[in-house]
Design an enzyme around this catalytic site. Structure first.
Site, PDB file in Angstrom:
ATOM      1  N   TYR A  59       0.832  -1.194   0.000  1.00 25.15           N
ATOM      2  CA  TYR A  59       0.000   0.000   0.000  1.00 25.15           C
ATOM      3  C   TYR A  59       0.874   1.254   0.000  1.00 25.15           C
ATOM      4  O   TYR A  59       1.578   1.534   0.976  1.00 25.15           O
ATOM      5  CB  TYR A  59      -0.934   0.044   1.207  1.00 25.15           C
ATOM      6  CG  TYR A  59      -1.894  -1.123   1.321  1.00 25.15           C
ATOM      7  CD1 TYR A  59      -2.231  -1.905   0.214  1.00 25.15           C
ATOM      8  CD2 TYR A  59      -2.470  -1.450   2.543  1.00 25.15           C
ATOM      9  CE1 TYR A  59      -3.105  -2.970   0.324  1.00 25.15           C
ATOM     10  CE2 TYR A  59      -3.355  -2.511   2.661  1.00 25.15           C
ATOM     11  CZ  TYR A  59      -3.665  -3.272   1.551  1.00 25.15           C
ATOM     12  OH  TYR A  59      -4.542  -4.339   1.668  1.00 25.15           O
ATOM     13  N   PRO A 208     -15.864  -5.107   2.649  1.00 25.10           N
ATOM     14  CA  PRO A 208     -17.181  -5.581   3.071  1.00 25.10           C
ATOM     15  C   PRO A 208     -18.331  -4.706   2.596  1.00 25.10           C
ATOM     16  O   PRO A 208     -19.482  -5.125   2.635  1.00 25.10           O
ATOM     17  CB  PRO A 208     -17.079  -5.554   4.606  1.00 25.10           C
ATOM     18  CG  PRO A 208     -16.101  -4.466   4.889  1.00 25.10           C
ATOM     19  CD  PRO A 208     -15.082  -4.576   3.787  1.00 25.10           C
ATOM     20  N   LEU A 209     -17.999  -3.508   2.103  1.00 27.25           N
ATOM     21  CA  LEU A 209     -19.017  -2.594   1.577  1.00 27.25           C
ATOM     22  C   LEU A 209     -18.950  -2.506   0.056  1.00 27.25           C
ATOM     23  O   LEU A 209     -19.421  -1.545  -0.546  1.00 27.25           O
ATOM     24  CB  LEU A 209     -18.847  -1.199   2.200  1.00 27.25           C
ATOM     25  CG  LEU A 209     -18.931  -1.160   3.728  1.00 27.25           C
ATOM     26  CD1 LEU A 209     -18.685   0.247   4.242  1.00 27.25           C
ATOM     27  CD2 LEU A 209     -20.285  -1.681   4.202  1.00 27.25           C
TER      28      LEU A 209
END
Length: 337
Positions: A59, A208-209
């Site tokens: 990242y 998760p969204l």
């Protein structure tokens, strides 16, 4: 807002809040970043009971580990820090992505992460992606050596199949499996979830969204900033996006009926997967860079959906158009029999 409840990762793993925080977007991938707000979000998360903070060496080419490092050090006795290795990138080629599971590489990667984080030990160390060309036993064996050396406390895997999880767990106990899991993406349920339930491995769902799509944050990738990687994901473009946007309607309808938000409904659905599948724990790690979104997401830990509501959401994943990534070769889906 009261502190959230806690759970354990794996049979003998660390105790963490029932919802964690994904830190990736604080450095890259989702358009412009705000370091000040990101750091304030980390502090607020800890105040509210979030203790699992998730990053990776890939990242921001290490920048995300450097960002969260001082925060972790300041609260070392309360934070469970997870980071990952395996995805290789090159500063001179923004399109290059490689996967490296070689034991020698793993030993170098952990030292580099420890240096960037400013830590002596990583709480949870994940293999970010699986390279089928390297025997899994060799890679997990090398990871186990890091535990014996005191550089890592617990091991995790990401995007592996059920058989791969069983093979790895036989070499060294695995505390957590991190894979994409949401109302929109349920491939992990084919073999990995049953294996995790059998072995006592916790599930740590990322995205998760649905990368914000489930919340209505956007309805088409064309609405996103030029530097946003979601512009390149098949589910969120063209006809796929138009059809998938309609699938979100039941989530919004339930949210309105319950006085909640779509994000809270989506996260509550995931929390209840633990009981559905007999898992020891399901700890979603929604990523956010804002305190307001963090607080909203944590509201999902106190929402329990009814059987009727769960039934209404059940068929959505099977109707989603488009793949999770343009190139699915490094995902567990590509290796499912």
């Amino acid at each position: 807002m009261n502190s959230i409840e806690t759970t354990r990762l794996g049979t003998d793993g660390p105790i963490v809040g029932v919802q964690g925080l994904g830190c990736m977007g604080m450095s890259e991938f989702y358009g412009p970043t705000d370091t000040g707000e990101a750091l304030a979000t980390l502090e607020r998360a800890l105040e509210l009971g979030v203790t699992l903070f998730d990053t990776a060496d890939v990242y921001g080419l290490g920048a995300n580990e450097e960002l969260v490092g001082p925060f972790v050090r300041a609260h070392r006795d309360r934070v469970v820090l997870a980071t990952k290795f395996a995805i290789e990138r090159r500063a001179d080629d923004q399109h290059y992505r490689g996967v490296n599971n070689d034991p020698a590489y793993i030993r170098k990667a952990v030292d580099a992460s420890l240096h960037r984080l400013g830590l002596d030990v990583i709480d949870l160390y994940y293999m970010h992606r699986r390279d089928p060309q390297v025997p899994l036993a060799e890679s997990v064996g090398a990871m186990g050596e890091l535990v014996a050396a005191g550089k890592v406390r617990y091991l995790g895997l990401s995007e592996v199949t059920g058989p791969e999880l069983r093979e790895a767990h036989a070499v060294h106990p695995i505390a957590a499996l991190q894979s994409e899991w949401s109302i929109f993406a349920r491939g992990v349920e084919r073999s990995a979830v049953p294996a995790a339930a059998e072995l006592g491995v916790a599930l740590v769902p990322y995205s998760p969204l649905g990368r914000g799509f489930l919340t209505g944050a956007f309805a088409d990738a064309g609405q996103l900033a030029d530097g946003d990687f979601r512009r390149h994901l098949p589910q969120f473009s063209g006809d796929n996006a138009a059809g998938n946007a309609e699938l979100v309607a039941p989530i919004r309808r339930i949210a309105e009926q319950r006085g909640a938000t779509a994000a809270q409904v989506a996260l509550a659905w995931l929390q209840q997967r633990a009981e559905v599948h007999g898992l020891t724990a399901v700890v979603p790690i929604p990523g956010t860079r804002k305190r307001s979104r963090l607080e909203e997401n944590l509201g999902g830990t106190r929402l329990v959906l009814t059987g009727e509501e769960l039934a209404e959401l059940e068929p959505i994943a099977g109707r989603v158009a488009g793949r999770r990534y343009a190139d699915m070769s490094s995902t567990a889906d590509a290796r499912e029999v």
